[in-house]
Design a protein around this motif. Structure first.
Motif, mmCIF file in Angstrom:
data_model
loop_
_atom_site.group_PDB
_atom_site.id
_atom_site.type_symbol
_atom_site.label_atom_id
_atom_site.label_comp_id
_atom_site.label_asym_id
_atom_site.label_seq_id
_atom_site.Cartn_x
_atom_site.Cartn_y
_atom_site.Cartn_z
ATOM 1 N N GLU A 15 0.907 -1.443 -0.708
ATOM 2 C CA GLU A 15 0.011 -0.002 0.272
ATOM 3 C C GLU A 15 0.677 1.325 -0.391
ATOM 4 O OE1 GLU A 15 -3.078 0.264 -0.191
ATOM 5 O OE2 GLU A 15 -2.863 -2.084 -0.779
ATOM 6 N N LEU A 16 0.656 2.422 -0.625
ATOM 7 C CA LEU A 16 1.229 3.524 -0.864
ATOM 8 C C LEU A 16 0.454 4.508 -0.174
ATOM 9 C CD1 LEU A 16 3.930 4.802 -2.825
ATOM 10 C CD2 LEU A 16 2.431 5.277 -4.541
ATOM 11 N N ASP A 17 0.896 5.078 0.574
ATOM 12 C CA ASP A 17 -0.324 6.075 1.427
ATOM 13 C C ASP A 17 0.319 7.714 0.602
ATOM 14 O OD1 ASP A 17 -0.559 3.975 3.166
ATOM 15 O OD2 ASP A 17 0.861 4.905 4.448
ATOM 16 N N VAL A 18 -0.618 8.043 0.213
ATOM 17 C CA VAL A 18 -0.709 9.379 -0.402
ATOM 18 C C VAL A 18 -1.335 10.276 -0.034
ATOM 19 C CG1 VAL A 18 -1.027 10.624 -2.446
ATOM 20 C CG2 VAL A 18 -0.375 8.374 -2.855
ATOM 21 N N VAL A 19 -0.698 11.652 0.298
ATOM 22 C CA VAL A 19 -1.750 13.530 1.227
ATOM 23 C C VAL A 19 -1.571 14.510 0.855
ATOM 24 C CG1 VAL A 19 -1.981 14.406 3.383
ATOM 25 C CG2 VAL A 19 -0.423 12.005 3.537
ATOM 26 N N ASP A 20 -2.612 14.749 0.108
ATOM 27 C CA ASP A 20 -2.880 15.744 -0.562
ATOM 28 C C ASP A 20 -1.259 15.581 -1.831
ATOM 29 O OD1 ASP A 20 -4.551 16.944 0.426
ATOM 30 O OD2 ASP A 20 -3.047 17.572 2.376
ATOM 31 N N GLY A 21 -1.486 14.680 -2.513
ATOM 32 C CA GLY A 21 -1.120 14.187 -3.872
ATOM 33 C C GLY A 21 0.166 13.588 -2.981
ATOM 34 N N GLN A 22 1.430 13.797 -2.327
ATOM 35 C CA GLN A 22 2.339 13.783 -2.136
ATOM 36 C C GLN A 22 2.447 12.447 -1.213
ATOM 37 O OE1 GLN A 22 4.479 16.095 -2.586
ATOM 38 N NE2 GLN A 22 2.625 17.150 -4.007
ATOM 39 N N LYS A 75 3.677 9.641 1.278
ATOM 40 C CA LYS A 75 4.298 9.482 2.266
ATOM 41 C C LYS A 75 5.045 7.915 2.396
ATOM 42 C CE LYS A 75 3.200 13.850 3.234
ATOM 43 N NZ LYS A 75 3.825 14.947 3.144
ATOM 44 N N SER A 76 5.486 7.215 1.184
ATOM 45 C CA SER A 76 6.191 6.129 2.010
ATOM 46 C C SER A 76 7.576 5.957 1.184
ATOM 47 C CB SER A 76 5.268 4.904 1.166
ATOM 48 O OG SER A 76 3.653 4.373 1.646
ATOM 49 N N ASP A 77 7.716 4.854 2.198
ATOM 50 C CA ASP A 77 9.854 5.087 2.050
ATOM 51 C C ASP A 77 9.887 4.622 0.242
ATOM 52 O OD1 ASP A 77 12.315 5.269 1.767
ATOM 53 O OD2 ASP A 77 12.743 3.154 3.436
ATOM 54 N N VAL A 78 9.350 5.356 -0.725
ATOM 55 C CA VAL A 78 9.970 4.518 -2.078
ATOM 56 C C VAL A 78 10.428 5.479 -3.284
ATOM 57 C CG1 VAL A 78 7.352 2.879 -1.908
ATOM 58 C CG2 VAL A 78 7.750 5.446 -2.810
ATOM 59 N N THR A 79 11.123 5.346 -4.031
ATOM 60 C CA THR A 79 11.532 6.069 -5.148
ATOM 61 C C THR A 79 10.935 5.258 -6.532
ATOM 62 O OG1 THR A 79 13.607 6.013 -4.224
ATOM 63 C CG2 THR A 79 13.561 6.120 -6.367
ATOM 64 N N ILE A 80 10.315 6.867 -7.326
ATOM 65 C CA ILE A 80 9.831 6.758 -8.476
ATOM 66 C C ILE A 80 10.435 6.538 -9.479
ATOM 67 C CG2 ILE A 80 8.060 7.824 -10.108
ATOM 68 C CD1 ILE A 80 6.558 6.893 -7.495
ATOM 69 N N LEU A 81 11.191 5.523 -10.118
ATOM 70 C CA LEU A 81 11.906 5.839 -11.773
ATOM 71 C C LEU A 81 11.019 5.727 -12.612
ATOM 72 C CD1 LEU A 81 14.627 5.408 -11.844
ATOM 73 C CD2 LEU A 81 14.439 2.734 -12.216
ATOM 74 N N HIS A 82 11.220 7.382 -13.573
ATOM 75 C CA HIS A 82 10.692 7.311 -14.802
ATOM 76 C C HIS A 82 11.398 7.578 -15.731
ATOM 77 C CE1 HIS A 82 7.555 9.389 -17.911
ATOM 78 N NE2 HIS A 82 6.948 9.021 -17.312
ATOM 79 N N ALA A 83 11.084 6.897 -17.472
ATOM 80 C CA ALA A 83 12.103 7.213 -18.210
ATOM 81 C C ALA A 83 13.193 7.663 -17.940
ATOM 82 C CB ALA A 83 11.455 8.791 -18.182
ATOM 83 N N ARG A 84 13.502 6.250 -17.053
ATOM 84 C CA ARG A 84 14.981 6.082 -16.739
ATOM 85 C C ARG A 84 15.682 7.440 -15.642
ATOM 86 N NH1 ARG A 84 17.669 1.490 -19.429
ATOM 87 N NH2 ARG A 84 19.139 2.351 -19.841
ATOM 88 N N SER A 85 15.223 7.609 -15.316
ATOM 89 C CA SER A 85 15.048 8.719 -14.049
ATOM 90 C C SER A 85 14.679 8.817 -13.121
ATOM 91 C CB SER A 85 15.310 9.659 -14.636
ATOM 92 O OG SER A 85 14.309 10.395 -15.538
#
Length: 584
Positions: free
Chosen positions: A405-412, A414-424
């Protein structure tokens, strides 16, 4: 094999992006499953390592076997195009120049704008080097396939010239079954390569730049396309002989404006292209680095499909040229990869590299197929993290994908993750639903948010394909007006590609069913062009990858079988005409 598997899956998505085809969440069911099956099949054919080596190997073999014709005969090629070798009474429907521009209009397309950007995005500057090497070998392959196809062309029942690899397969190799496979694949490729993705690309680009309704774009261009192609090869040749130089001038002016505006980066860009060939490209800005193998793979892949050397499409256009010697038309075709890849793709590459946009993160709407959620926090400012992320992108190892479960508050997030997009590593990430900041929990499965949760991710990341080239064109004296050059260039490039491929498909129909079947093919071609302007063409684009391979494989086998005949043709040609070219 792991590298190839990952790069192939990655490119299955991005090749769709080259045609501006975006998967919609409403098509996630049966159509996606069918597309996955077709992608899997393509992965074992056109997307496989052996197919790349077959193409490169054939070009390398003929380059050595014929003693480097792409260097020795370039001057003669230019003289023939200028009409110096013409004779009164030469049989054919077009001039050498018209045949060249018709074939070029089929190869110069979205790949020159989006394909180069994709290659650099994936493999770094060194990928451009491998595109150039591939083009040099492709010049010889084009020389061979056009010469042999021109030699065995026929006159159709309506008096026009019909030619292409299917004719030497039937008339010389006595393998009509192979010719039929090639012709059927050509018809499918005419839709999957030259028609549906091209108008889809035009409609998306023009709509995004000028706000014009896609239905209107498709309707107007479909009428124009019908007017051109129903007139046959002579009208097609007249249009392309004017359209190709026009689009080249527009694109050249815009490209040179970027390169010279960023003149201090010209030498460093050239150094990066050649200096990173062996070592690979180090991390820079948002770019996490690329290995030698990845740069080679992406450069060869984009180079081969940019100039279509070995595919057998260009010989269909060149067969219509007025010529008394097949070798002379082969020499004309030798110029195609030189113009398409060595000149135009190099310009695009220098635009992207000198502008610096390939390493910059920009505001982006994240696409699901290009987004991964990693467990833990990683930063591209940390050297060890960069190394780990680069290894993961190449080998899919060393980093865990997030599930839960990915926790999101007001679009932000909060979980300890990294978003990888377009190899960056993505920054300033926001999660929206129905255009508003989302709050709540999202279920993540193996690094991906299922489409049915209907949320959108926005933030800063690298961009790629046509948007990357578009952004690069704004870094010049033209400023934001530079994006209009890309939009107009994309329109002209893609529209001219659709024109040429209608001729290729029509000649394949003539071979299979006779001249009477061509009018029905053209009507379907125009209708398909219209509907694809506002509908998804994902499956057809994927099918195109398969049909391209089904065109290329028999063509390469055929020209390799006729290698001795080709060498004899070239030898006899120069024995007879060496004095002619020496005097000029």
């Amino acid at each position: 094999m792991l590298l190839e598997k990952k790069s192939r899956n990655f490119l299955n998505y991005f090749n769709k992006r080259d045609g501006c085809v975006i998967l919609a969440s409403t098509e996630a069911g049966l159509m996606n499953k069918l597309n996955e099956i077709l992608s899997l099949i393509d992965g074992y054919i056109g997307g496989s390592q052996w197919f790349v080596f077959l193409l490169l190997g054939t070009g390398l073999f003929f380059t050595i076997y014929l003693k480097f014709p792409q260097f020795r005969y370039l001057g003669a090629s230019l003289r023939i195009v200028r009409g110096k070798f013409d004779r009164a009474g030469d049989e054919g429907d077009t001039s050498h120049f018209q045949a060249l521009t018709t074939a070029l209009s089929g190869t110069v397309g979205t790949g020159n704008i989006a394909g180069v950007a994709l290659a650099i995005h994936l493999g770094g500057p060194a990928a451009l080097f491998w595109m150039l090497v591939t083009a040099m070998l492709g010049m010889t392959t084009k020389f061979v396939e056009v010469t042999l196809s021109h030699k065995y062309r026929e006159k159709a029942s309506d008096g026009t010239i019909a030619g292409g690899p299917m004719y030497y397969m039937k008339n010389r190799l006595n393998m009509r079954w192979l010719a039929v496979i090639f012709a059927i694949a050509t018809i499918f490729s005419s839709f999957g390569t030259g028609n549906l993705p091209q108008i889809n690309s035009i409609a998306n680009s023009v709509h995004a730049t000028f706000g014009i309704n896609k239905l209107l774009i498709g309707g107007v261009l479909a009428v124009l396309l019908g007017f051109v192609i129903i007139g046959g090869i002579k009208r097609i040749a007249k249009v392309t002989s004017r359209l190709v130089p026009l689009m080249a001038v527009i694109y050249f002016v815009g490209a040179l404006a970027v390169i010279f505006y960023n003149y201090e980066n010209i030498i460093p860009s050239i150094r990066a292209i050649f200096g990173d060939v062996i070592s690979g490209t180090s991390a820079a800005g948002g770019f996490l680095g690329a290995s030698f193998a990845f740069a080679f793979n992406r450069g060869v892949n984009r180079g081969l499909f940019s100039n279509e050397a070995g595919q057998g499409s260009a010989p269909i256009a060149h067969a219509a040229a007025r010529a008394h010697e097949p070798v002379s038309e082969g020499l004309v075709a030798l110029l195609e990869p030189f113009i398409d890849t060595i000149i135009i793709c190099t310009l695009t590459g220098l635009v992207i590299l000198s502008s610096g946009v390939w390493t910059e993160k920009m505001d982006n709407h994240f696409q699901d197929a290009d987004l991964q959620i990693l467990a833990g926090t990683y930063s591209d400012a940390n050297e060890q993290d960069r190394s780990n992320l680069a290894t993961y992108l190449l080998e899919e190892d060393g980093i865990n994908l997030f599930s839960g479960e990915l926790d999101v508050v007001d679009g932000q997030i909060k979980s300890d993750v990294t978003i990888l997009h377009a190899r960056s590593v993505a920054e300033s990430v926001e999660v929206l639903k129905d255009g508003k900041a989302f709050s709540g929990s999202l279920t993540v499965v193996n690094g991906h948010v299922p489409l049915e949760q209907k949320v959108d991710f926005y933030g800063k990341s690298l961009i790629h394909s046509a948007p990357l080239t578009t952004e690069a064109f704004t870094r010049s004296w033209f400023g934001d007006y530079g994006r209009y050059i890309v939009a107009v260039g994309l329109l002209l490039f893609a529209f001219s590609t659709a024109i040429s491929w209608s001729y290729y498909g029509g000649r394949a129909v003539t071979f299979l069913f006779g001249v009477k079947g061509v009018i029905y093919y053209r009507l379907v071609y125009v209708l398909g062009f219209f509907f694809a302007s506002f509908t998804d063409t994902t499956i057809v684009w994927t099918l195109s990858g398969i049909t391209i391979a089904l065109m290329t494989i028999p063509n390469l086998i055929g020209i390799l079988m006729l290698r001795k005949e080709m060498k004899s043709e070239v030898s006899n040609f120069w024995k007879e005409y060496s004095d002619f070219f020496a005097r000029r």
